[in-house]
Write a protein that holds these residues in place. Structure first.
Motif, mmCIF file in Angstrom:
data_model
loop_
_atom_site.group_PDB
_atom_site.id
_atom_site.type_symbol
_atom_site.label_atom_id
_atom_site.label_comp_id
_atom_site.label_asym_id
_atom_site.label_seq_id
_atom_site.Cartn_x
_atom_site.Cartn_y
_atom_site.Cartn_z
ATOM 1 N N LEU A 133 0.685 -1.207 0.080
ATOM 2 C CA LEU A 133 0.072 -0.062 0.197
ATOM 3 C C LEU A 133 0.881 1.367 0.179
ATOM 4 N N LYS A 164 -0.281 7.226 8.827
ATOM 5 C CA LYS A 164 -0.213 6.124 9.680
ATOM 6 C C LYS A 164 -1.741 5.550 9.930
ATOM 7 N N TRP A 167 -3.176 3.769 6.881
ATOM 8 C CA TRP A 167 -2.501 2.649 6.909
ATOM 9 C C TRP A 167 -3.147 1.547 7.768
ATOM 10 N N TRP A 210 5.095 -3.054 3.945
ATOM 11 C CA TRP A 210 5.565 -1.445 3.975
ATOM 12 C C TRP A 210 6.790 -1.117 3.473
ATOM 13 N N PRO A 230 3.685 2.560 10.940
ATOM 14 C CA PRO A 230 2.417 2.159 11.701
ATOM 15 C C PRO A 230 2.462 1.596 12.561
#
Length: 340
Positions: A133, A164, A167, A210, A230
């Motif tokens: 993502l 964050k 996410w 990530w 995150p």
């Protein structure tokens, strides 16, 4: 009479299961590495990459947009089907480019339609899938980055805090589970509930990657990857990208060993020869991968539009070196469920 402690345990067991807090990485065995590729959207692209690299890709990656229209969902389903027929796991690199969505919008639930569609189709697919993502979130070239090239903030809607939150929301929704538990978790994080009529969401086999730049563009302290982290429970893989113009190993070494994520499986979600021939880069890259045992997936980038500056066919010397370096058995051509 039932002892109070026993009764408490019995009642606790009857409560609904909470939303999954941790996912699975779907990584290979320690010491093994999934060979992966990027570049195209049909079976022919996977066949071409196999021919160019000399080894079938265990994972094939696609760039997709954060859109949930009917045609967008069918496109994702077609990509999953294409990968399945080619016996490769799928990875989606998801961007908001062209959607107008900011991290604040995503945190507020405005992108939930896409997340709910992903949850459904990944569960129906039933094979492990990887979601990368908002990759290179600390790169000013991306519309969801917090800073311009000059280092100026793009505003609170694009802050690292909002990233964050966005996410975490995405991970909670796509991992699925009991909706009441998901919403309770979102509430504790200060976010609105997910809008769905379902009491429970499917729990697909999905891993979240990530993938920031190893330092940042622009290279300013507040754009360091740690500001975008995150939290360990929301990340299954950590990784970065590495191309031939950048031969300095030190930044990648520091990133790989950073304390916040030093226990996660590691992926180079993009690596490759960019521009002029560079067998030297490939030898350097594979030496790094061999010496850092958490590196468990490497994705060679040819570009989806087959730009000549990235094509293996335009780098015959580098291609020859790559084919040799990918030869060892530790670089896997198939995930377990697809092995001949």
């Amino acid at each position: 009479m039932i002892h109070a402690r026993v009764l408490f345990i019995v009642l606790l067991a009857c409560l609904p299961a909470p939303a999954a807090a941790h996912g699975a990485a779907y990584a290979p065995e320690r010491g093994e590495v999934f060979h992966s590729g990027i570049g195209g959207y049909d079976a022919g692209a996977i066949e071409d990459f196999t021919a160019q690299s000399g080894k079938h890709p265990a994972v094939f990656q696609y760039f997709v947009s954060w859109r949930s229209g009917a045609s967008d969902v069918r496109f994702l389903e077609r990509l999953l089907h294409t990968s399945d027929r080619a016996r490769s796991r799928a990875a989606f690199a998801v961007s908001t480019k062209g959607t107008g969505l900011s991290p604040a919008d995503l945190a507020a639930g405005e992108g939930d339609g896409f997340l709910l569609a992903l949850n459904r189709i990944l569960a129906a697919h039933g094979r492990p899938t990887y979601l990368r993502l908002l990759s290179e979130m600390n790169n000013a070239n991306n519309p969801y980055s917090a800073y311009t090239h000059s280092g100026r903030s793009r505003g609170s809607a694009f802050s690292t805090r909002m990233f964050k939150r966005a996410w975490r929301r995405a991970v909670l929704v796509v991992r699925g589970g009991d909706v009441a538990a998901i919403n309770a978790r979102l509430g504790r994080l200060g976010m609105a509930p997910v809008r769905t009529v379902s009491a429970a969401l499917a729990t697909p086999p999905v891993a979240f990657m990530w993938v920031p730049l190893s330092f940042g563009n622009p290279e300013i302290p507040r754009n360091h990857p740690r500001h975008w982290w995150p939290g360990s429970e929301y990340v299954d893989w950590v990784g970065t990208t590495w191309y031939s113009p950048y031969l300095a190993v030190r930044a990648f070494e520091r990133f790989y060993r950073f304390r916040l994520w030093r226990h996660k499986p590691f992926t180079f979600s993009e690596y490759g020869v960019w521009g002029r021939e560079s067998p030297r880069f490939l030898r350097l890259f594979f030496r790094f991968a061999a010496r850092h045992r958490r590196v468990q997936m490497i994705s060679y980038y040819q570009s989806a539009t087959l730009k000549p500056e990235f094509r293996l066919s335009t780098h015959p010397r580098s291609r020859s070196v790559l084919r040799r370096l990918l030869g060892p058995r530790r670089y896997l051509p198939f995930a377990p469920e697809y092995r001949p």
